[in-house]
Design an enzyme around this catalytic site. Structure first.
Site, PDB file in Angstrom:
ATOM      1  N   ARG A 154       0.967  -1.027  -0.118  1.00 12.45           N
ATOM      2  CA  ARG A 154       0.467  -0.324  -0.316  1.00 12.45           C
ATOM      3  C   ARG A 154       0.562   1.387  -0.008  1.00 12.45           C
ATOM      4  O   ARG A 154       1.676   1.425   0.947  1.00 12.45           O
ATOM      5  CB  ARG A 154      -1.089   0.445   1.302  1.00 12.45           C
ATOM      6  CG  ARG A 154      -1.999  -0.894   1.215  1.00 12.45           C
ATOM      7  CD  ARG A 154      -3.261  -0.665   0.653  1.00 12.45           C
ATOM      8  NE  ARG A 154      -3.718  -1.362   0.072  1.00 12.45           N
ATOM      9  CZ  ARG A 154      -4.561  -2.712  -0.627  1.00 12.45           C
ATOM     10  NH1 ARG A 154      -3.298  -3.142  -1.325  1.00 12.45           N
ATOM     11  NH2 ARG A 154      -5.229  -3.293  -0.822  1.00 12.45           N
TER      12      ARG A 154
ATOM     13  N   GLU B 198      -2.892   7.701  -4.518  1.00 10.12           N
ATOM     14  CA  GLU B 198      -3.056   7.218  -6.043  1.00 10.12           C
ATOM     15  C   GLU B 198      -4.432   6.517  -6.523  1.00 10.12           C
ATOM     16  O   GLU B 198      -5.306   7.035  -7.377  1.00 10.12           O
ATOM     17  CB  GLU B 198      -2.438   5.696  -5.569  1.00 10.12           C
ATOM     18  CG  GLU B 198      -3.414   4.953  -4.925  1.00 10.12           C
ATOM     19  CD  GLU B 198      -2.552   3.164  -5.169  1.00 10.12           C
ATOM     20  OE1 GLU B 198      -1.825   2.561  -4.979  1.00 10.12           O
ATOM     21  OE2 GLU B 198      -4.247   1.710  -4.938  1.00 10.12           O
TER      22      GLU B 198
ATOM     23  N   HIS C 200      -0.442  -0.868  -9.990  1.00  5.86           N
ATOM     24  CA  HIS C 200      -1.359  -1.881  -8.925  1.00  5.86           C
ATOM     25  C   HIS C 200      -1.571  -2.542  -9.553  1.00  5.86           C
ATOM     26  O   HIS C 200      -3.295  -3.093  -9.816  1.00  5.86           O
ATOM     27  CB  HIS C 200      -2.805  -0.855  -8.248  1.00  5.86           C
ATOM     28  CG  HIS C 200      -2.878  -1.390  -6.421  1.00  5.86           C
ATOM     29  ND1 HIS C 200      -3.397  -0.813  -5.708  1.00  5.86           N
ATOM     30  CD2 HIS C 200      -3.230  -2.866  -6.365  1.00  5.86           C
ATOM     31  CE1 HIS C 200      -4.231  -1.346  -4.725  1.00  5.86           C
ATOM     32  NE2 HIS C 200      -3.956  -2.902  -5.125  1.00  5.86           N
TER      33      HIS C 200
END
Ligand code: NAD
Length: 330
Positions: free
Chosen positions: A233, A262, A294
């Protein structure tokens, strides 16, 4: 059950439709969830969310008002959901506790070796008929010390792969993992891990305790030329401190599949526009930084398992059955 699926991309839709077989009524939308978009789910019993859908206090109040009683999170991480607020509103939240730790760990290795052997640069160079090797010197991974922060499912697969490369393994975790101990992982405090590792890879969940675990103090302790990989993360890393460390040339390379801010960037197309995030563009200005958006989870196997488990969670909720994917109310 009627389910509103937020943040749908074509690969999500394919996998969920295949796993559903007409059992639940799924409405797909590319829109991501926030307080403004929560109204879209009015009249639905459940919402299906992904990592950057924001189920915070205000959003959950709106969802509850519209009749939503269940969240089917289609990922392992669930830091985007305020579980306490969900509980207060009588909304149960389920996640996908396990799908493919291989997908994420293998992507961490892909980032590491792309940066190390500069295959992304070699690809472009050869296509331009430039066959020089200058600037492409890498390092053997064999014999390096790897620091793994978070030795759960993904961290353990990563440890196994790195052991295969012939690395010395250090781990940092609140609960040492017997499988990792068997692989030869030595557990040390985070400061020692930072000081000894040639490669750092993050596999911790984002919690108040792990927020900015990679900060200026930890970065100052790292070896010159250290490689930092984050597939977990974005908020595990203090981006400003990372940019400072990159600016001094202390850090060898950084591979990121996640980024602190993000939510406003990833899973969208800005190719006809520009990126309104100066910190992100600053990060990308360093040739030693490689960012993927991601995608570590994105394998066929992972998508199929995520979809199957999400549908099972929906069915279990509909039939009033709890399962191991039900998240605690806090
Ligand atoms: P996991 O729960 O199996 O492992 C997490 C480990 O972290 C556990 O061993 C736990 O003891 C440890 N831990 C938790 N809090 C800690 C703390 N405060 N200090 C030290 N150790 C702590 O989880 P996993 O399946 O290995 O996934 C790890 C993370 O990877 C997820 O939380 C998610 O954020 C991220 N992830 C990213 C992607 C992606 O596509 N990039 C996909 C899946 C998961």
């Amino acid at each position: 059950m009627r389910v509103f699926v937020f943040s749908t991309r074509p690969y999500d839709r394919d996998a969920l439709e295949k796993a559903n077989g007409g059992q639940h009524e799924l409405t797909f939308s590319p829109v991501s969830l926030d307080e403004q978009t929560a109204a879209l789910a009015k009249g639905y019993e459940a919402v299906c969310l992904f990592v950057n859908d924001r189920a915070d206090v205000g959003t959950l109040a709106k969802l509850a008002e519209g009749g939503v009683r269940m969240i089917a999170q289609r990922s392992t991480g669930f830091n985007n959901i305020d579980l306490e607020a969900a509980h207060r509103h009588g909304i149960k939240a389920f996640r996908v506790g396990y799908y493919s730790p291989y997908a994420v760990a293998e992507h961490a290795v892909a980032l590491l070796q792309t940066l190390n052997r500069r295959t992304h640069r070699a690809f472009n160079r050869v296509r331009e008929n430039n066959f020089l090797l200058d600037g492409l010197v890498g390092r053997d991974i064999h014999g390096r010390t790897v620091g793994i922060l978070g030795t759960g499912k993904i961290g353990t697969v990563f440890a196994r792969i790195m052991k295969g490369f012939g690395c010395t393994l250090l781990g940092y975790d609140v609960a040492p993992n017997p499988q990792c101990l068997e692989l030869g992982v030595s557990y040390v405090p985070v400061e020692e891990l930072a000081a000894r590792a040639d490669i750092l890879s993050l596999h911790l969940p984002l919690t108040p305790e792990t927020h900015h675990i990679i900060n200026a103090d930890v970065l100052n302790r790292t070896k010159p030329g250290v490689f930092l990989i984050n597939t977990s993360r974005g908020k595990l890393i203090d981006t400003d401190a990372l940019i400072d460390a990159l600016r001094t040339g202390h850090i060898g390379a950084v591979g990121l599949d996640v980024y602190e801010e993000e939510e406003s960037l990833f899973f969208r197309d800005f190719s006809q526009d520009y990126v309104r995030d100066d910190r992100f563009t600053r990060l990308l200005s360093f040739p030693s930084v490689l960012v993927t958006a991601h995608q570590a989870f994105l394998t066929e196997e992972a998508l199929a398992t995520i979809a199957r488990t999400t549908l099972q969670n929906l069915s279990d909720f509909a039939e009033n059955r709890d399962n191991e994917n039900l998240l605690p109310p806090r």
